[in-house]
Design an enzyme around this catalytic site. Sequence first.
Site, PDB file in Angstrom:
ATOM      1  N   GLU A 269       0.862  -1.188   0.000  1.00 39.38           N
ATOM      2  CA  GLU A 269       0.000   0.000   0.000  1.00 39.38           C
ATOM      3  C   GLU A 269       0.892   1.229   0.000  1.00 39.38           C
ATOM      4  O   GLU A 269       2.057   1.155   0.393  1.00 39.38           O
ATOM      5  CB  GLU A 269      -0.870   0.013   1.260  1.00 39.38           C
ATOM      6  CG  GLU A 269      -0.024   0.141   2.527  1.00 39.38           C
ATOM      7  CD  GLU A 269      -0.798  -0.198   3.795  1.00 39.38           C
ATOM      8  OE1 GLU A 269      -1.641   0.602   4.183  1.00 39.38           O
ATOM      9  OE2 GLU A 269      -0.516  -1.277   4.384  1.00 39.38           O
TER      10      GLU A 269
ATOM     11  N   LYS B 194       2.818   4.508   1.093  1.00 40.95           N
ATOM     12  CA  LYS B 194       3.242   5.109   2.353  1.00 40.95           C
ATOM     13  C   LYS B 194       2.869   6.582   2.254  1.00 40.95           C
ATOM     14  O   LYS B 194       3.446   7.339   1.462  1.00 40.95           O
ATOM     15  CB  LYS B 194       4.755   4.944   2.535  1.00 40.95           C
ATOM     16  CG  LYS B 194       5.255   5.453   3.875  1.00 40.95           C
ATOM     17  CD  LYS B 194       6.707   5.038   4.083  1.00 40.95           C
ATOM     18  CE  LYS B 194       7.214   5.354   5.471  1.00 40.95           C
ATOM     19  NZ  LYS B 194       7.277   6.766   5.776  1.00 40.95           N
TER      20      LYS B 194
ATOM     21  N   ASP C  49       2.643  10.389   3.010  1.00 40.49           N
ATOM     22  CA  ASP C  49       3.604  11.324   3.582  1.00 40.49           C
ATOM     23  C   ASP C  49       2.871  12.421   4.354  1.00 40.49           C
ATOM     24  O   ASP C  49       2.638  13.514   3.864  1.00 40.49           O
ATOM     25  CB  ASP C  49       4.460  11.936   2.467  1.00 40.49           C
ATOM     26  CG  ASP C  49       5.736  12.532   3.004  1.00 40.49           C
ATOM     27  OD1 ASP C  49       6.003  12.381   4.218  1.00 40.49           O
ATOM     28  OD2 ASP C  49       6.466  13.145   2.221  1.00 40.49           O
TER      29      ASP C  49
ATOM     30  N   TYR D 264      -4.691   2.890   8.497  1.00 42.22           N
ATOM     31  CA  TYR D 264      -3.941   1.744   7.979  1.00 42.22           C
ATOM     32  C   TYR D 264      -3.441   0.804   9.066  1.00 42.22           C
ATOM     33  O   TYR D 264      -2.730  -0.152   8.778  1.00 42.22           O
ATOM     34  CB  TYR D 264      -2.764   2.193   7.099  1.00 42.22           C
ATOM     35  CG  TYR D 264      -1.843   3.201   7.749  1.00 42.22           C
ATOM     36  CD1 TYR D 264      -1.064   2.861   8.841  1.00 42.22           C
ATOM     37  CD2 TYR D 264      -1.770   4.493   7.256  1.00 42.22           C
ATOM     38  CE1 TYR D 264      -0.233   3.782   9.434  1.00 42.22           C
ATOM     39  CE2 TYR D 264      -0.938   5.432   7.842  1.00 42.22           C
ATOM     40  CZ  TYR D 264      -0.166   5.071   8.935  1.00 42.22           C
ATOM     41  OH  TYR D 264       0.645   5.987   9.524  1.00 42.22           O
TER      42      TYR D 264
ATOM     43  N   LYS E 138      11.028   2.845  -0.099  1.00 38.09           N
ATOM     44  CA  LYS E 138      10.895   4.270  -0.407  1.00 38.09           C
ATOM     45  C   LYS E 138      11.179   4.571  -1.871  1.00 38.09           C
ATOM     46  O   LYS E 138      11.957   3.887  -2.518  1.00 38.09           O
ATOM     47  CB  LYS E 138      11.892   5.056   0.457  1.00 38.09           C
ATOM     48  CG  LYS E 138      11.620   4.955   1.941  1.00 38.09           C
ATOM     49  CD  LYS E 138      11.081   6.273   2.438  1.00 38.09           C
ATOM     50  CE  LYS E 138      11.214   6.418   3.922  1.00 38.09           C
ATOM     51  NZ  LYS E 138      11.452   7.777   4.334  1.00 38.09           N
TER      52      LYS E 138
ATOM     53  N   CYS F 257       9.228  35.274 -31.534  1.00 39.04           N
ATOM     54  CA  CYS F 257       9.178  35.527 -30.096  1.00 39.04           C
ATOM     55  C   CYS F 257       7.733  35.459 -29.613  1.00 39.04           C
ATOM     56  O   CYS F 257       6.860  36.096 -30.205  1.00 39.04           O
ATOM     57  CB  CYS F 257       9.775  36.904 -29.814  1.00 39.04           C
ATOM     58  SG  CYS F 257       9.522  37.443 -28.105  1.00 39.04           S
TER      59      CYS F 257
ATOM     60  N   CYS G 123       6.802  39.382 -28.594  1.00 40.64           N
ATOM     61  CA  CYS G 123       6.741  40.486 -29.563  1.00 40.64           C
ATOM     62  C   CYS G 123       6.629  40.008 -31.004  1.00 40.64           C
ATOM     63  O   CYS G 123       6.535  40.807 -31.921  1.00 40.64           O
ATOM     64  CB  CYS G 123       7.955  41.394 -29.404  1.00 40.64           C
ATOM     65  SG  CYS G 123       9.480  40.638 -30.008  1.00 40.64           S
TER      66      CYS G 123
ATOM     67  N   CYS H 167      15.464  36.396 -29.334  1.00 42.08           N
ATOM     68  CA  CYS H 167      14.461  37.241 -29.977  1.00 42.08           C
ATOM     69  C   CYS H 167      15.192  38.431 -30.575  1.00 42.08           C
ATOM     70  O   CYS H 167      16.040  39.043 -29.924  1.00 42.08           O
ATOM     71  CB  CYS H 167      13.452  37.711 -28.928  1.00 42.08           C
ATOM     72  SG  CYS H 167      12.567  39.203 -29.399  1.00 42.08           S
TER      73      CYS H 167
ATOM     74  N   CYS I 273      10.584  44.592 -27.940  1.00 43.62           N
ATOM     75  CA  CYS I 273      10.126  43.402 -27.223  1.00 43.62           C
ATOM     76  C   CYS I 273       9.816  43.745 -25.766  1.00 43.62           C
ATOM     77  O   CYS I 273      10.708  44.087 -24.996  1.00 43.62           O
ATOM     78  CB  CYS I 273      11.179  42.300 -27.292  1.00 43.62           C
ATOM     79  SG  CYS I 273      10.625  40.784 -26.493  1.00 43.62           S
TER      80      CYS I 273
HETATM   81  P1  AMP Z   1       9.190   6.424   9.189  1.00 42.48           P
HETATM   82  O1  AMP Z   1       8.633   7.725   9.723  1.00 42.48           O
HETATM   83  O2  AMP Z   1       9.986   6.602   7.938  1.00 42.48           O
HETATM   84  O3  AMP Z   1       9.834   5.583  10.235  1.00 42.48           O
HETATM   85  O4  AMP Z   1       7.932   5.619   8.686  1.00 42.48           O
HETATM   86  C1  AMP Z   1       6.983   5.154   9.598  1.00 42.48           C
HETATM   87  C2  AMP Z   1       5.760   5.982   9.467  1.00 42.48           C
HETATM   88  O5  AMP Z   1       5.201   5.857   8.184  1.00 42.48           O
HETATM   89  C3  AMP Z   1       4.660   5.560  10.367  1.00 42.48           C
HETATM   90  O6  AMP Z   1       4.816   6.044  11.649  1.00 42.48           O
HETATM   91  C4  AMP Z   1       3.475   6.159   9.692  1.00 42.48           C
HETATM   92  O7  AMP Z   1       3.299   7.493  10.179  1.00 42.48           O
HETATM   93  C5  AMP Z   1       3.888   6.311   8.254  1.00 42.48           C
HETATM   94  N1  AMP Z   1       3.030   5.596   7.305  1.00 42.48           N
HETATM   95  C6  AMP Z   1       2.526   6.181   6.209  1.00 42.48           C
HETATM   96  N2  AMP Z   1       1.799   5.326   5.503  1.00 42.48           N
HETATM   97  C7  AMP Z   1       1.822   4.143   6.168  1.00 42.48           C
HETATM   98  C8  AMP Z   1       1.249   2.881   5.925  1.00 42.48           C
HETATM   99  N3  AMP Z   1       0.505   2.658   4.860  1.00 42.48           N
HETATM  100  N4  AMP Z   1       1.490   1.907   6.816  1.00 42.48           N
HETATM  101  C9  AMP Z   1       2.274   2.141   7.907  1.00 42.48           C
HETATM  102  N5  AMP Z   1       2.839   3.320   8.178  1.00 42.48           N
HETATM  103  C10 AMP Z   1       2.633   4.321   7.319  1.00 42.48           C
HETATM  104 ZN    ZN Z   2      10.538  39.421 -28.250  1.00 40.14          ZN
END
Ligand code: AMP
Ligand code: ZN
Length: 701
Positions: free
Chosen positions: A126, A128, A130, A236, A324, A429, A432, A447, A453
Site C-alpha cells: 500500500e 506510504k 507522507d 492503515y 521508499k 518571439c 513580440c 528574440c 520586445c
Molecule cells: P518512518 O517515519 O519513515 O519511520 O515511517 C513510519 C511511518 O510511516 C509511520 O509512523 C506512519 O506514520 C507512516 N506511514 C505512512 N503510511 C503508512 C502505511 N501505509 N502503513 C504504515 N505506516 C505508514
Molecule cells: Zn521578443
Amino acid sequence: MTTRPPVEDLSPQQAIEELAALAAALDRANRAYHQADAPEISDAEYDELKRRNAAIEARFPGLKRPDSPSEQVGAAPSETFAKVRHARPLYSLENAFAETDVPEFVDRVRRFLNLPADAPLAFTAEPKIDGLSLSLRYEAGRLVSAATRADGEVGENVTPNARTIPDIPARLSGAPEILEVRGECYMSHADFAALNARQAEAGARTFANPRNAAAGSLRQLDPSITAARPLRFFAYAWGELSAPLADTQTAAIARLAALGFATNPLMATCTSTEEMLARYRAIEAQRATLGYDIDGVVYKVDRLDLQARLGFRSTTPRWALAHKFSAERASTRLEAIDIQVGRTGALSPVARLLPVTVGGVVVQNATLHNADYIAGRDSKGNPIREGRDIRVGDWVTVFRAGDVIPKIEDVDLSRRPADSVPYRFPDTCPVCESDVVREPGEAVHYCTGNLICAAQAVEKLKHFVSRGAFDIEGLGAKAIEAFFTEGWIREPADIFTLEARHGADLRGRDRWGEKSAGNLFAAIEARRRIPLDRLIYALGIRHAGETAARIVARHYGSWGRFAAAMQAARDHEGAEWAELNDISGVGETLAGSLVDYFHEPANRDAVARLVAELAIGDVAAPAASGSPIAGKTVVFTGTLERMTRAEAKARAEALGAKVAGSVSARTDYVVAGPGAGSKEKAARELGVAILSEEDWLALIG
Ligand code: AMP
Ligand code: ZN
C-alpha cells in the site's frame, strides 16, 4: 556529506566521534521537524545521516550509543500540548531503497518463521502516505482521544483538533469496546496550494510542502484554526483492541473501512515478490496523479498470527518494510512547455508539470535548457537520453538536488500518448513576434525584437533595479511589471521621473497609499547618485556582469571617459578599441558587446535620458599607489574557496599587481589554497611569502 571516508576505513576513535556527531545532528533535525514543524534538512539528507549512522553501528556494534538515533522514533513531544501515553507504542518502519531489498526482506521473514520457500506467504502492499501519524482511541464507539506519534511512547493530545477532521468519525457502531485506530493525517495537493495562496494573501507564513502544512494545521492550540484547514485521514493500522478485528491485514483494513474510515484504495494483497515489486511500480507510476503525497510503498505480512510471531525489533516491526521512492527523483506529466524571454532576448523553455513533491519541495516547473535539449541532443549534435526527445504530454523524470532548479532528466516512452507530436521550438518571439535567431555555435535562441520586445524591456528593468545594480527598495519585480503594463515605466530613465509624472496617482492608489509611495520616491531619490560600475552593470549589456563592469569602470574612472571611449571604439578598430581589449579581464566578446551596445542609436538615446537624471560617481583608478600590492607579482595556486581563479586574477590586476603563472625569484606573493603542490614548494625554497586565501583577502582589503 560526500567527503566522509568509507565506513570500512574508520578507526574506532573516528567512529566514536562520528556517532556522537550523528546523534547530535539527528536529534537537532528531529526537534526542528517535530516540534517546530520547520525542517532544517531535507528528507534525503536525514535518511542519509540515518543510513550512515546505521552503517557505522553495524561495523562497530560495541560503540553504539545509549542514545543511539536508530533506537528513536521522532522527538519528544513539544511542551505546549498535553501528553498522552500510547496504550501501545507507535512504531516506525524499516526502510529500503533498492529493489533487491524486497526479496531479502521476504527471505528474512521466511527464515524467521521457518517457512519453506514454496509455502504460501502473502503480503499487503500500500502507499506510504507522507503526512503525520495519528492514533485515535474509541471507547464504546466514541472518540475519546487523539494523539500524535511524537516519540512513539508519549504523544500530544490533539483530540479537539482531530474532531474537526471530516474523515474521522466521532462515533462508530459495531466496533470493539476498545479500539485504537491508527493512520496518517495529510493534506491534498489542491488543498495545500489553496491554503498557501490564502496564507500568502493574508501575509501569513506559507508551507514548504503538504506534510508541513498538515502538521502545522493539526498541531494548533486553537482547534478552530484546525477546523478551517482541509485535513484528511487514511486508516492503515491499529493499537489497543478489546477484540481482534480480523485474521489478516487485508480483512482488518476492510473492517475499518466498514466502520466508516477512509482506507487507501491502492492497497493490494500480493502472493510473491514479483507481485510486490509490480505493485510498487504501479503505485510509483500513479504517484503524480494521486493528488496527495506518498513517499514509498509499505509491505506488511498479511496473516496477523504471523505478524504476532514475528514481533518487533526495538522500534520497527519485523513483519513490515517501507520501500521508499528515490528522494531526488519523481516521474510526472509534462503539461506544457512555456518560453520565457530574458533581458538579453534569450528564449528559455520551461516545463510546466503536474505538481509533484521531490525531496520535500513541491515542483511544478523545471528547466528544459534549450531546443537541442528538448530534441534529445547536446550542442554538438550528439544524442542525449539516447536521442529520446521530450514532448508535451510525456511522462518525465524530474530531478532535483539541493536548491538547484529542477531538471527533466528523462522521458518514459512507454507512457507516451499515441497522438503526441515532437515539440517545435518557436521561430518567432512569443511576446513580440519578432523573428528568433540562433547564432552559429550557440545553443540558445534569441528574440531579435530588442527594443520593441516588451519581455526584454521588463526583464531589463527588473535587472536594472536588482541587488547589484540600482537596488531600489520597494521597486521589485512585481512593481516593475505593474508599472510597465500601466505605461508608467518603460525605460530606466522613467523611474527617475515617476514622481513628477505619476506621484499623485500612486499616492492615491489601492495597496500603495501615501506612506509606501513616499518611501518608494525617497528610495529612488537616494539612488540618483550611483557609482559608475553599478551603472554599467545595471544597463544589462550582454556579458557585462558585475565583475566585468567593475573592471571597466576602474579602468576608465568616470562616465565621461567611458562614454567617449565606447563611442571612439565603435568600429572595432583604432587606439580606443585596442585600449579596451588590453584591459586585463576584458576579452573580445565583452569588448564587442559593450561597444555594439553604445553603437545602437536607440540604446544611446535611452542611456542619455537616464544619465541626465543621475549624478554618476567616479570609480577610483586602479593601481593606486595606495594599493598594498601595486607593482607586485603574485602567483595563485591550489583551490580558492571564496572566488574563482579568474576573479582573483582580475581583482589583483585591478589593484595594480601582475599575476604570473609560475614562481620565480621575482615573485612577491604566492597565494596557496588547499591542494597547492609544486608551486608552494618552490615558493618555500625561494623564500617567497606564502599567503592563505584569508591572508590575501586581508591584505587587499
Ligand atoms: P518512518 O517515519 O519513515 O519511520 O515511517 C513510519 C511511518 O510511516 C509511520 O509512523 C506512519 O506514520 C507512516 N506511514 C505512512 N503510511 C503508512 C502505511 N501505509 N502503513 C504504515 N505506516 C505508514
Ligand atoms: Zn521578443
